[in-house]
Design a protein around this motif. Sequence first.
Motif, PDB file in Angstrom:
ATOM      1  N   GLY A  69      -8.404  70.593  -3.499  1.00 59.89           N
ATOM      2  CA  GLY A  69      -9.731  70.021  -3.352  1.00 59.89           C
ATOM      3  C   GLY A  69      -9.999  69.422  -1.990  1.00 59.89           C
ATOM      4  N   ASP A  70      -8.942  69.175  -1.211  1.00 65.48           N
ATOM      5  CA  ASP A  70      -9.139  68.666   0.148  1.00 65.48           C
ATOM      6  C   ASP A  70      -9.930  69.687   0.967  1.00 65.48           C
ATOM      7  OD1 ASP A  70      -7.799  66.325  -0.340  1.00 65.48           O
ATOM      8  OD2 ASP A  70      -5.965  66.895   0.731  1.00 65.48           O
ATOM      9  N   ILE A  71     -10.821  69.175   1.804  1.00 65.35           N
ATOM     10  CA  ILE A  71     -11.648  70.036   2.645  1.00 65.35           C
ATOM     11  C   ILE A  71     -11.263  69.815   4.099  1.00 65.35           C
ATOM     12  CG2 ILE A  71     -14.002  70.555   3.393  1.00 65.35           C
ATOM     13  CD1 ILE A  71     -14.902  69.562   0.592  1.00 65.35           C
ATOM     14  N   ILE A  72     -10.884  70.887   4.776  1.00 63.92           N
ATOM     15  CA  ILE A  72     -10.466  70.815   6.179  1.00 63.92           C
ATOM     16  C   ILE A  72     -11.606  71.331   7.048  1.00 63.92           C
ATOM     17  CG2 ILE A  72      -8.776  71.582   7.882  1.00 63.92           C
ATOM     18  CD1 ILE A  72      -6.861  72.118   5.495  1.00 63.92           C
ATOM     19  N   ILE A  73     -12.028  70.509   7.991  1.00 56.98           N
ATOM     20  CA  ILE A  73     -13.072  70.895   8.942  1.00 56.98           C
ATOM     21  C   ILE A  73     -12.448  70.914  10.325  1.00 56.98           C
ATOM     22  CG2 ILE A  73     -15.308  70.335   9.945  1.00 56.98           C
ATOM     23  CD1 ILE A  73     -15.941  68.787   7.371  1.00 56.98           C
ATOM     24  N   MET A  74     -12.427  72.071  10.945  1.00 55.97           N
ATOM     25  CA  MET A  74     -11.867  72.226  12.289  1.00 55.97           C
ATOM     26  C   MET A  74     -12.976  72.659  13.227  1.00 55.97           C
ATOM     27  SD  MET A  74      -8.757  74.732  13.584  1.00 55.97           S
ATOM     28  CE  MET A  74      -7.446  73.787  12.817  1.00 55.97           C
ATOM     29  N   GLY A  75     -12.947  72.152  14.454  1.00 57.06           N
ATOM     30  CA  GLY A  75     -13.993  72.551  15.368  1.00 57.06           C
ATOM     31  C   GLY A  75     -13.691  72.238  16.814  1.00 57.06           C
ATOM     32  N   SER A  76     -14.518  72.793  17.675  1.00 62.45           N
ATOM     33  CA  SER A  76     -14.467  72.483  19.097  1.00 62.45           C
ATOM     34  C   SER A  76     -15.171  71.152  19.327  1.00 62.45           C
ATOM     35  CB  SER A  76     -15.151  73.595  19.897  1.00 62.45           C
ATOM     36  OG  SER A  76     -16.526  73.664  19.536  1.00 62.45           O
ATOM     37  N   ASP A  77     -15.138  70.679  20.569  1.00 62.61           N
ATOM     38  CA  ASP A  77     -15.810  69.408  20.847  1.00 62.61           C
ATOM     39  C   ASP A  77     -17.319  69.509  20.672  1.00 62.61           C
ATOM     40  OD1 ASP A  77     -15.828  71.090  23.136  1.00 62.61           O
ATOM     41  OD2 ASP A  77     -16.223  69.392  24.457  1.00 62.61           O
ATOM     42  N   GLY A  78     -17.848  70.721  20.654  1.00 64.56           N
ATOM     43  CA  GLY A  78     -19.272  70.882  20.377  1.00 64.56           C
ATOM     44  C   GLY A  78     -19.643  70.359  19.003  1.00 64.56           C
ATOM     45  N   LEU A  79     -18.706  70.385  18.074  1.00 71.39           N
ATOM     46  CA  LEU A  79     -18.910  69.774  16.760  1.00 71.39           C
ATOM     47  C   LEU A  79     -18.556  68.299  16.800  1.00 71.39           C
ATOM     48  CD1 LEU A  79     -19.281  69.883  13.595  1.00 71.39           C
ATOM     49  CD2 LEU A  79     -16.810  70.322  13.503  1.00 71.39           C
ATOM     50  N   GLY A  91     -27.163  63.835  22.304  1.00 69.07           N
ATOM     51  CA  GLY A  91     -25.980  64.651  22.080  1.00 69.07           C
ATOM     52  C   GLY A  91     -25.534  65.349  23.352  1.00 69.07           C
ATOM     53  N   LYS A  92     -24.568  66.261  23.193  1.00 61.86           N
ATOM     54  CA  LYS A  92     -24.039  67.013  24.336  1.00 61.86           C
ATOM     55  C   LYS A  92     -24.148  68.503  24.038  1.00 61.86           C
ATOM     56  CE  LYS A  92     -19.694  67.851  25.112  1.00 61.86           C
ATOM     57  NZ  LYS A  92     -18.252  67.812  25.440  1.00 61.86           N
ATOM     58  N   PRO A  93     -25.089  69.208  24.685  1.00 64.77           N
ATOM     59  CA  PRO A  93     -25.180  70.662  24.504  1.00 64.77           C
ATOM     60  C   PRO A  93     -23.856  71.316  24.895  1.00 64.77           C
ATOM     61  CG  PRO A  93     -27.155  69.826  25.562  1.00 64.77           C
ATOM     62  CD  PRO A  93     -26.158  68.695  25.563  1.00 64.77           C
ATOM     63  N   ASP A  94     -23.336  72.155  24.025  1.00 64.68           N
ATOM     64  CA  ASP A  94     -22.013  72.742  24.273  1.00 64.68           C
ATOM     65  C   ASP A  94     -21.810  73.910  23.317  1.00 64.68           C
ATOM     66  OD1 ASP A  94     -19.477  73.106  25.251  1.00 64.68           O
ATOM     67  OD2 ASP A  94     -18.724  71.132  24.722  1.00 64.68           O
ATOM     68  N   ASP A  95     -20.763  74.694  23.591  1.00 64.70           N
ATOM     69  CA  ASP A  95     -20.365  75.715  22.629  1.00 64.70           C
ATOM     70  C   ASP A  95     -19.944  75.012  21.337  1.00 64.70           C
ATOM     71  OD1 ASP A  95     -20.740  77.612  24.585  1.00 64.70           O
ATOM     72  OD2 ASP A  95     -18.647  77.638  25.194  1.00 64.70           O
ATOM     73  N   ILE A  96     -20.282  75.607  20.213  1.00 63.02           N
ATOM     74  CA  ILE A  96     -19.983  74.984  18.926  1.00 63.02           C
ATOM     75  C   ILE A  96     -19.204  75.983  18.056  1.00 63.02           C
ATOM     76  CG2 ILE A  96     -20.914  73.979  16.804  1.00 63.02           C
ATOM     77  CD1 ILE A  96     -23.412  73.230  18.505  1.00 63.02           C
ATOM     78  N   THR A  97     -18.004  75.596  17.668  1.00 62.51           N
ATOM     79  CA  THR A  97     -17.202  76.397  16.747  1.00 62.51           C
ATOM     80  C   THR A  97     -16.831  75.519  15.554  1.00 62.51           C
ATOM     81  OG1 THR A  97     -16.253  77.746  18.514  1.00 62.51           O
ATOM     82  CG2 THR A  97     -15.066  77.709  16.417  1.00 62.51           C
ATOM     83  N   VAL A  98     -17.037  76.034  14.349  1.00 55.09           N
ATOM     84  CA  VAL A  98     -16.715  75.283  13.141  1.00 55.09           C
ATOM     85  C   VAL A  98     -15.998  76.197  12.143  1.00 55.09           C
ATOM     86  CG1 VAL A  98     -17.583  73.831  11.254  1.00 55.09           C
ATOM     87  CG2 VAL A  98     -18.838  73.920  13.425  1.00 55.09           C
ATOM     88  N   LEU A  99     -14.872  75.727  11.626  1.00 56.69           N
ATOM     89  CA  LEU A  99     -14.161  76.398  10.549  1.00 56.69           C
ATOM     90  C   LEU A  99     -14.025  75.422   9.389  1.00 56.69           C
ATOM     91  CD1 LEU A  99     -11.181  78.000  12.538  1.00 56.69           C
ATOM     92  CD2 LEU A  99     -13.324  79.106  11.888  1.00 56.69           C
ATOM     93  N   VAL A 100     -14.182  75.914   8.177  1.00 54.78           N
ATOM     94  CA  VAL A 100     -14.023  75.069   6.987  1.00 54.78           C
ATOM     95  C   VAL A 100     -13.126  75.786   5.988  1.00 54.78           C
ATOM     96  CG1 VAL A 100     -15.162  73.968   5.027  1.00 54.78           C
ATOM     97  CG2 VAL A 100     -16.264  73.935   7.269  1.00 54.78           C
ATOM     98  N   ALA A 101     -12.188  75.051   5.434  1.00 57.68           N
ATOM     99  CA  ALA A 101     -11.307  75.591   4.386  1.00 57.68           C
ATOM    100  C   ALA A 101     -11.172  74.561   3.279  1.00 57.68           C
ATOM    101  CB  ALA A 101      -9.930  75.938   4.955  1.00 57.68           C
ATOM    102  N   VAL A 102     -11.071  75.051   2.052  1.00 58.66           N
ATOM    103  CA  VAL A 102     -10.860  74.177   0.898  1.00 58.66           C
ATOM    104  C   VAL A 102      -9.489  74.476   0.313  1.00 58.66           C
ATOM    105  CG1 VAL A 102     -11.677  73.478  -1.373  1.00 58.66           C
ATOM    106  CG2 VAL A 102     -13.326  74.100   0.409  1.00 58.66           C
ATOM    107  N   VAL A 103      -8.652  73.446   0.185  1.00 62.23           N
ATOM    108  CA  VAL A 103      -7.301  73.617  -0.343  1.00 62.23           C
ATOM    109  C   VAL A 103      -7.384  73.863  -1.839  1.00 62.23           C
ATOM    110  CG1 VAL A 103      -5.042  72.543  -0.645  1.00 62.23           C
ATOM    111  CG2 VAL A 103      -6.367  72.094   1.440  1.00 62.23           C
ATOM    112  N   SER A 104      -6.670  74.886  -2.301  1.00 60.07           N
ATOM    113  CA  SER A 104      -6.672  75.203  -3.729  1.00 60.07           C
ATOM    114  C   SER A 104      -5.241  75.308  -4.248  1.00 60.07           C
ATOM    115  CB  SER A 104      -7.402  76.515  -3.982  1.00 60.07           C
ATOM    116  OG  SER A 104      -6.780  77.591  -3.304  1.00 60.07           O
TER     117      SER A 104
END
Length: 222
Positions: free
Chosen positions: A137-147, A209-222
């Motif tokens: 159920g844990d949710i992992i959010i990974m991203g660049s500094d744009g996020l 905010g800071k305009p920048d490249d934005i990368t976001v990954l999300v995973a849910v632990v099961s």
Amino acid sequence: MGVADGVYMWKELGIDSGTMARTLMETCQHMVAAGCEDVYKVLATAARHVESEGVQGSCTACLLTINKDSGKLQSATLGDSGFLIIGRDMHKPDQLRIKFRTNQLEHEFGCPYQLGHHQYANSPQDADLATLPVASGDIIIMGSDGLLDNVSELEMVQQVKQLTQSGARPGAMAQQLAKLAFDNSVDKKRSTPYSRAATEAFDMVYSGGKPDDITVLVAVVS
């Protein structure tokens, strides 16, 4: 999971740091697929491969693996890309909280640690390493500094709560968080993690905010 964010300034010298970021992450992916779970070894080997190929530029890097048998997460973070884990509060199961967050590694404000071909680049040995348990159920959010520079922890928790209640899948969560980061990045009046850090670093009031490249990954632990 992994994110590498190429440093844009190299474009002025005709170098595309995106090539380095992609080569680094592709090599990491191949190593993990081959069974290597040691994130430091993965990062160090990938960095050596990039160097041996003569790829120029520089990039930040963040990667993690999870051992399904032990439930242990291992991570290596170098620079201002990173991740956080949102999960249920043990004492208040109906509420979500930040269970872990990586540090943003910078030499000074706006100058993150980075792998690269230049003499001032960092090495994988400078990465922050972490090992911690994760739960279903844990949710992992990974991203660049744009996020991470444009969306606060509170906003992420609120977004995740709304999205999980609506039954959103990880891909939809990532898209929504990326949109929020973009909207915040172009809002000149918004209080953001970046504006608060800039205010502290320069001893002046900064907003937006800071305009920048934005990368976001999300995973849910099961």
